[in-house]
Write a protein that holds these residues in place. Structure first.
Motif: not given
Length: 243
Positions: A142-151, A112-126
């Motif tokens: 990590s679990d911090a990422d999971a907490i952001v991704l689930i909502p 990922s190029r940034s935290e926002a990019d990481r979340f966006e690409r992971t969200l689309e993947y899932l």
């Protein structure tokens, strides 16, 4: 003036690249690597080290999800020194259990190029994996990422754990999520304590609490792997599946 060193070098992959890390073996004092390791053949591989067995932790998460009936399990990890070992354990467990191979996360090939990019690409993947029926469970580091991704998944219509069972990796804040996260928990305190005892033994300091009265002393070097544990909560669907 230090008598010994506990070192966690900033090796991006958790181990030194070619030509990197030679300074760790040039110290005049005893050195113990903590949560890091060097590949076989590298001079630093001769150092004492203590680390969490992250590959085992990832494999335990896969096995737990498989035990709940999941055959297509994704791995979504942020770029970190932990990630390579998670991938090793995940792939080994998928193969050993005969599970359905899942297309890897796009972050595996292009970090990922940034935290926002990481979340966006992971969200689309899932989301795409769930929509296509190719993914029913995921391990997220990590679990911090999971907490952001689930909502964000829920906002896209992906229910957790009904549509996607989730296991987080780290368990630093997993229990604090609105939906408590099942998580793999590396025993970081045990790693630190074992590393400190190992270093003290190299310095000739007796540990009255040690069960091994011989101690490593000046003898053979030691590579210690501490196994993580799995803490089952709501996000993997185990509670719903229980009788």
């Amino acid at each position: 003036g230090a008598d010994g060193l506990l070192l966690t070098p900033s090796w991006e992959r958790g181990s030194p690249e070619q030509g990197e890390g030679l300074w760790t073996v040039e110290q005049d004092t005893p050195v113990v690597l903590v949560e890091r390791s060097a590949p076989l053949g590298h001079p630093a591989a001769r150092l004492d080290r203590v680390r969490s067995d992250h590959a085992h932790g990832a494999a335990e998460a896969v096995a737990h999800l498989a035990g709940l009936g999941h055959r297509a399990i994704a791995l979504a990890v942020q770029d970190s020194p932990t990630a390579p070992r998670l991938r090793v354990g995940y792939r080994a467990a998928v193969a050993a259990l005969g599970l359905t191979p899942v297309s890897p996360s796009p972050l595996d090939e292009a970090p990922s190029r940034s935290e926002a990019d990481r979340f966006e690409r992971t969200l689309e993947y899932l989301c795409q994996g769930v929509a296509s029926g190719n993914v029913t469970a995921a391990i997220v580091h990590s679990d911090a990422d999971a907490i952001v991704l689930i909502p964000r998944l829920q906002a896209r219509g992906v229910r957790v754990p009904e549509d996607l069972a989730v296991i987080a990796y780290d368990d630093e804040v997993a229990s604090l999520a609105d939906l408590p996260l099942t998580a793999v928990a590396p025993d970081k305190q045990a790693v630190g304590a074992a590393a400190a005892r190992l270093l003290l033994s190299r310095l000739g300091v007796d540990d009255p609490g040690a069960t091994d009265t011989t101690g490593p002393g000046a003898g053979a070097r030691r590579h210690l792997d501490i196994l993580p544990t799995l803490r089952v909560r709501v996000s993997c669907g185990a509670a719903a599946a229980a009788p």
